[in-house]
Every structure is written in C-alpha cells, then in structure tokens.
Design a protein around this motif. Structure first.
Motif, PDB file in Angstrom:
ATOM      1  N   GLU A  64      30.144  27.528  19.255  1.00 23.07           N
ATOM      2  CA  GLU A  64      31.452  27.862  19.813  1.00 23.07           C
ATOM      3  C   GLU A  64      31.322  28.424  21.226  1.00 23.07           C
ATOM      4  O   GLU A  64      32.137  28.115  22.096  1.00 23.07           O
ATOM      5  CB  GLU A  64      32.173  28.866  18.909  1.00 23.07           C
ATOM      6  CG  GLU A  64      32.804  28.251  17.675  1.00 23.07           C
ATOM      7  CD  GLU A  64      33.695  29.225  16.941  1.00 23.07           C
ATOM      8  OE1 GLU A  64      33.334  30.427  16.882  1.00 23.07           O
ATOM      9  OE2 GLU A  64      34.749  28.794  16.428  1.00 23.07           O
ATOM     10  N   ARG A  65      30.296  29.244  21.463  1.00 27.47           N
ATOM     11  CA  ARG A  65      30.073  29.765  22.814  1.00 27.47           C
ATOM     12  C   ARG A  65      29.808  28.632  23.789  1.00 27.47           C
ATOM     13  O   ARG A  65      30.278  28.644  24.931  1.00 27.47           O
ATOM     14  CB  ARG A  65      28.876  30.730  22.825  1.00 27.47           C
ATOM     15  CG  ARG A  65      29.138  32.122  22.314  1.00 27.47           C
ATOM     16  CD  ARG A  65      30.096  32.901  23.210  1.00 27.47           C
ATOM     17  NE  ARG A  65      29.590  33.150  24.556  1.00 27.47           N
ATOM     18  CZ  ARG A  65      28.867  34.211  24.893  1.00 27.47           C
ATOM     19  NH1 ARG A  65      28.543  35.111  23.984  1.00 27.47           N
ATOM     20  NH2 ARG A  65      28.490  34.382  26.140  1.00 27.47           N
ATOM     21  N   LEU A  66      29.056  27.639  23.348  1.00 27.12           N
ATOM     22  CA  LEU A  66      28.737  26.507  24.221  1.00 27.12           C
ATOM     23  C   LEU A  66      29.992  25.690  24.534  1.00 27.12           C
ATOM     24  O   LEU A  66      30.192  25.257  25.670  1.00 27.12           O
ATOM     25  CB  LEU A  66      27.665  25.640  23.580  1.00 27.12           C
ATOM     26  CG  LEU A  66      26.272  26.286  23.499  1.00 27.12           C
ATOM     27  CD1 LEU A  66      25.341  25.453  22.627  1.00 27.12           C
ATOM     28  CD2 LEU A  66      25.678  26.472  24.892  1.00 27.12           C
ATOM     29  N   VAL A  67      30.830  25.477  23.530  1.00 24.92           N
ATOM     30  CA  VAL A  67      32.081  24.759  23.760  1.00 24.92           C
ATOM     31  C   VAL A  67      32.963  25.541  24.727  1.00 24.92           C
ATOM     32  O   VAL A  67      33.541  24.983  25.676  1.00 24.92           O
ATOM     33  CB  VAL A  67      32.823  24.505  22.429  1.00 24.92           C
ATOM     34  CG1 VAL A  67      34.233  23.959  22.696  1.00 24.92           C
ATOM     35  CG2 VAL A  67      32.049  23.522  21.561  1.00 24.92           C
ATOM     36  N   ALA A  71      30.646  22.877  27.470  1.00 24.53           N
ATOM     37  CA  ALA A  71      29.730  21.813  27.040  1.00 24.53           C
ATOM     38  C   ALA A  71      30.524  20.634  26.488  1.00 24.53           C
ATOM     39  O   ALA A  71      31.411  20.796  25.654  1.00 24.53           O
ATOM     40  CB  ALA A  71      28.765  22.338  25.990  1.00 24.53           C
ATOM     41  N   GLN A  72      30.183  19.444  26.976  1.00 28.11           N
ATOM     42  CA  GLN A  72      30.843  18.226  26.522  1.00 28.11           C
ATOM     43  C   GLN A  72      30.133  17.602  25.327  1.00 28.11           C
ATOM     44  O   GLN A  72      30.714  16.783  24.609  1.00 28.11           O
ATOM     45  CB  GLN A  72      30.896  17.230  27.676  1.00 28.11           C
ATOM     46  CG  GLN A  72      31.713  17.747  28.850  1.00 28.11           C
ATOM     47  CD  GLN A  72      31.372  17.040  30.152  1.00 28.11           C
ATOM     48  OE1 GLN A  72      30.233  16.671  30.399  1.00 28.11           O
ATOM     49  NE2 GLN A  72      32.385  16.828  30.981  1.00 28.11           N
ATOM     50  N   VAL A  73      28.888  17.969  25.131  1.00 24.58           N
ATOM     51  CA  VAL A  73      28.073  17.530  24.007  1.00 24.58           C
ATOM     52  C   VAL A  73      27.205  18.713  23.606  1.00 24.58           C
ATOM     53  O   VAL A  73      26.732  19.464  24.469  1.00 24.58           O
ATOM     54  CB  VAL A  73      27.162  16.331  24.374  1.00 24.58           C
ATOM     55  CG1 VAL A  73      26.262  15.955  23.198  1.00 24.58           C
ATOM     56  CG2 VAL A  73      27.992  15.140  24.810  1.00 24.58           C
ATOM     57  N   ILE A  74      26.987  18.891  22.304  1.00 27.01           N
ATOM     58  CA  ILE A  74      26.088  19.952  21.836  1.00 27.01           C
ATOM     59  C   ILE A  74      24.933  19.312  21.084  1.00 27.01           C
ATOM     60  O   ILE A  74      25.133  18.459  20.218  1.00 27.01           O
ATOM     61  CB  ILE A  74      26.820  20.955  20.924  1.00 27.01           C
ATOM     62  CG1 ILE A  74      27.842  21.744  21.753  1.00 27.01           C
ATOM     63  CG2 ILE A  74      25.839  21.912  20.249  1.00 27.01           C
ATOM     64  CD1 ILE A  74      28.676  22.693  20.941  1.00 27.01           C
ATOM     65  N   VAL A  75      23.735  19.743  21.434  1.00 27.76           N
ATOM     66  CA  VAL A  75      22.530  19.286  20.759  1.00 27.76           C
ATOM     67  C   VAL A  75      21.992  20.433  19.911  1.00 27.76           C
ATOM     68  O   VAL A  75      21.646  21.497  20.442  1.00 27.76           O
ATOM     69  CB  VAL A  75      21.452  18.840  21.768  1.00 27.76           C
ATOM     70  CG1 VAL A  75      20.203  18.361  21.039  1.00 27.76           C
ATOM     71  CG2 VAL A  75      21.997  17.740  22.669  1.00 27.76           C
ATOM     72  N   VAL A  76      21.942  20.225  18.601  1.00 26.43           N
ATOM     73  CA  VAL A  76      21.367  21.214  17.684  1.00 26.43           C
ATOM     74  C   VAL A  76      19.869  20.915  17.632  1.00 26.43           C
ATOM     75  O   VAL A  76      19.408  20.114  16.831  1.00 26.43           O
ATOM     76  CB  VAL A  76      22.001  21.127  16.286  1.00 26.43           C
ATOM     77  CG1 VAL A  76      21.474  22.250  15.394  1.00 26.43           C
ATOM     78  CG2 VAL A  76      23.514  21.166  16.373  1.00 26.43           C
ATOM     79  N   ALA A  77      19.112  21.573  18.496  1.00 23.84           N
ATOM     80  CA  ALA A  77      17.694  21.249  18.669  1.00 23.84           C
ATOM     81  C   ALA A  77      16.828  22.020  17.679  1.00 23.84           C
ATOM     82  O   ALA A  77      15.813  22.628  18.034  1.00 23.84           O
ATOM     83  CB  ALA A  77      17.259  21.533  20.099  1.00 23.84           C
ATOM     84  N   CYS A  78      17.250  21.982  16.425  1.00 23.50           N
ATOM     85  CA  CYS A  78      16.592  22.758  15.378  1.00 23.50           C
ATOM     86  C   CYS A  78      16.790  22.027  14.057  1.00 23.50           C
ATOM     87  O   CYS A  78      17.936  21.817  13.627  1.00 23.50           O
ATOM     88  CB  CYS A  78      17.212  24.158  15.309  1.00 23.50           C
ATOM     89  SG  CYS A  78      16.606  25.198  13.960  1.00 23.50           S
ATOM     90  N   LEU A  93      34.303  21.526  15.367  1.00 26.42           N
ATOM     91  CA  LEU A  93      34.228  21.572  16.829  1.00 26.42           C
ATOM     92  C   LEU A  93      34.712  20.260  17.445  1.00 26.42           C
ATOM     93  O   LEU A  93      34.537  19.190  16.867  1.00 26.42           O
ATOM     94  CB  LEU A  93      32.797  21.874  17.270  1.00 26.42           C
ATOM     95  CG  LEU A  93      32.262  23.234  16.813  1.00 26.42           C
ATOM     96  CD1 LEU A  93      30.829  23.441  17.273  1.00 26.42           C
ATOM     97  CD2 LEU A  93      33.145  24.377  17.322  1.00 26.42           C
ATOM     98  N   PRO A  94      35.286  20.342  18.652  1.00 26.79           N
ATOM     99  CA  PRO A  94      35.947  19.171  19.244  1.00 26.79           C
ATOM    100  C   PRO A  94      35.038  18.297  20.105  1.00 26.79           C
ATOM    101  O   PRO A  94      35.542  17.419  20.815  1.00 26.79           O
ATOM    102  CB  PRO A  94      37.036  19.822  20.111  1.00 26.79           C
ATOM    103  CG  PRO A  94      36.409  21.105  20.577  1.00 26.79           C
ATOM    104  CD  PRO A  94      35.562  21.586  19.423  1.00 26.79           C
ATOM    105  N   VAL A  95      33.733  18.525  20.078  1.00 25.30           N
ATOM    106  CA  VAL A  95      32.815  17.741  20.917  1.00 25.30           C
ATOM    107  C   VAL A  95      31.766  17.084  20.023  1.00 25.30           C
ATOM    108  O   VAL A  95      31.543  17.518  18.890  1.00 25.30           O
ATOM    109  CB  VAL A  95      32.120  18.634  21.967  1.00 25.30           C
ATOM    110  CG1 VAL A  95      33.152  19.295  22.880  1.00 25.30           C
ATOM    111  CG2 VAL A  95      31.240  19.686  21.300  1.00 25.30           C
ATOM    112  N   PRO A  96      31.098  16.025  20.509  1.00 22.30           N
ATOM    113  CA  PRO A  96      30.033  15.401  19.722  1.00 22.30           C
ATOM    114  C   PRO A  96      28.903  16.380  19.446  1.00 22.30           C
ATOM    115  O   PRO A  96      28.507  17.164  20.320  1.00 22.30           O
ATOM    116  CB  PRO A  96      29.560  14.247  20.614  1.00 22.30           C
ATOM    117  CG  PRO A  96      30.696  13.976  21.544  1.00 22.30           C
ATOM    118  CD  PRO A  96      31.359  15.295  21.769  1.00 22.30           C
TER     119      PRO A  96
END
Length: 277
Positions: A64-67, A71-78, A93-96
């Motif tokens: 949510e902080r990133l949105v 941020a237009q795209v979020i990468v869950v790098a985990c 969330l409203p982004v890919p």
C-alpha cells in the motif's frame, strides 16, 4: 526538456530484507531507465519462520505504501511473501502484482537424473504454492524440498563467503547431491547472492536455476517497452528499510555493487531525486 516523471515507468519492489535486490538488479539490466522504490522489511526479517498472518499483514502494508508513492507495478521479490500474501494483494490493490515462485517447472524440464533439489525457507517449503508446483510439474521426478533455516540471515549480514557460511551450505547441499540431484532450485531471492558458493559445493555438472530473470521479463511486459538507447539519464532509485539505515547502507552497497544511500521507511513518502548509474 522531457519531463522525467512522464518519461519513465515507476515500480515498487519489496522483500523481507535484501534478497530482492537480486530481482531488482535483473529488472534494471533489462530496463535501465526504470524508476523504483525498493523496501526491505529488515526490521521484521526473516519471514521464513514468521506466522502467515504476520507476513500477509506486512506485505499488504508495504505494498500500500508503494501504491501511495506512485508505483505503477509492484514486484513481490520474496518467495515467502508470494506464497502467503499475493492473493490478497492482487484482490485489494489497483496495480499489477508481479510475484515470485520457485523455478520447479523449468528444473523438472531440465533434469536428466530425475532428481531436483529445492532450497527455500521453511514457510516457502510448507506452502500450498510449492505443493501445487510439485503436483503439477513434478510427476515422475523426485523433487527434494530442503528447508534452510537461518540461511537468509547470513545474507542479511553480508556473510556470503565465510567459512561458517560455506560449512552450513555444505550441510544443506551435499545430502541433495548424494541422492542424485543434478538440478538445484534457489527458492529464495536471498540465496542468489550465495550462488557462487553453492555452485562450488554442488559441482560444475549441477544446474542452478532461479527466477529473477523471468520476473524481470514479466515486469517489462507490464511496464511496456521503452527506447532506452535514447534516454538522456538513468532511472532514479530509492532504497528504504524498516531496519537500521546505517547498517543497511553497508549491505545494500555490497550487494548492489555500488555505494547507495538507504533511508528509513517511516521518514520517506516521495520518490528520491538521486539518479543511479
């Protein structure tokens, strides 16, 4: 003059700690002008032994902080956060949302001995996602799931090639080799930074597979192709942590391969103005 904010995409990347830097580096190799915020939840790392409800809550708060930051795209790098939280993130969330998963499918396709080893955190090994991958792609193949408690912490400390790290890796890897493993999956983004040591232990005949390049390609499909050759400047980057910024600065710089500044998450709510080389 071209407006920088309009000219380049913005992505958010997060992990329980510094491991996701391996994914971010792969993204930047493919798309050098991308703007990014990277958040390491190092104050709560590692996620591998945390309760699922805690991991899901943290992942949602950070995403949510990133949105909110644009941020237009979020990468869950985990891999652990993906296994526990990605469904909720995608529904709320409203982004890919680009997620990780252990590279079991390509490993099964490449094995010649029919034995694949998977190194991952306890939470990832126990996840429904890994069980699904094994059911779907592991038919006729012996997939050996090796939990690695404590291995993330070696990377978080920057202890990548010490005698203690190597001895622990030997305890994890050699039993897999003894069972005929010819393909190893690194099922945690932190472990990518240990690949050289793992390769030395496993031997040159063993294939090592991880997912960062695949995630980078998927991210590019969402942010679109850009003419990077004509870009007048590299993308901007912000590195944030929920741990100690002073401690994080040392390990971030070590793993990133250049000196970087790291801020405290609670003190930051805008995209940084620093440009990265």
């Amino acid at each position: 003059m071209t407006n920088h904010s309009a000219a380049v995409p913005k992505i958010g990347v997060f992990d329980s700690g510094v491991g996701g830097l391996s994914v971010l580096k792969a993204i930047r190799r493919e798309h050098p002008i991308v703007d990014f915020i990277y958040i390491a939840d190092s104050g709560n790392a590692p996620y591998g032994s945390r309760p699922a409800a805690f991991i899901e809550s943290r992942a949602h708060q950070i995403a949510e902080r990133l949105v909110d930051a644009g941020a237009q795209v979020i990468v869950v790098a985990c891999n652990t956060a993906t296994a526990v939280a990605v469904a909720r993130l995608r529904s709320h969330l409203p982004v890919p949302i680009i997620a990780m998963e252990p590279a079991i499918k390509p490993a099964v396709a490449q094995t010649k001995t029919g034995v694949v080893g998977v190194l991952a955190t306890e939470r990832t090994i126990e996840s429904a996602n890994v069980a699904r991958l094994c059911r779907k792609f592991g038919q006729g193949v012996n997939v050996l799931l090796q939990p690695c408690p404590g291995l993330v912490e070696f990377v978080e400390r920057g202890e990548l090639s010490s005698a203690r790290t190597r001895e622990y890796l030997r305890m994890l890897v050699i039993p897999l080799m003894d069972k005929g493993t010819d393909t190893l999956v690194l099922g945690c983004t932190h472990y990518v930074f240990l690949e050289s040591e793992i390769r030395d232990i496993a031997g040159p005949a063993v294939q090592i597979i991880e997912s960062s390049a695949a995630v980078a390609r998927q991210t590019l499909r969402h942010i679109g192709s850009k003419d990077i050759a004509s870009a007048p400047y590299p993308g901007r980057g912000t590195f944030l942590t929920t741990g100690s910024p002073d401690s994080a600065r040392v390990i971030f710089s070590q793993l990133w391969g250049a000196q970087v500044e790291v801020g405290a998450l609670e003190n930051s709510n805008v995209w940084a103005e620093n440009r990265l080389n």
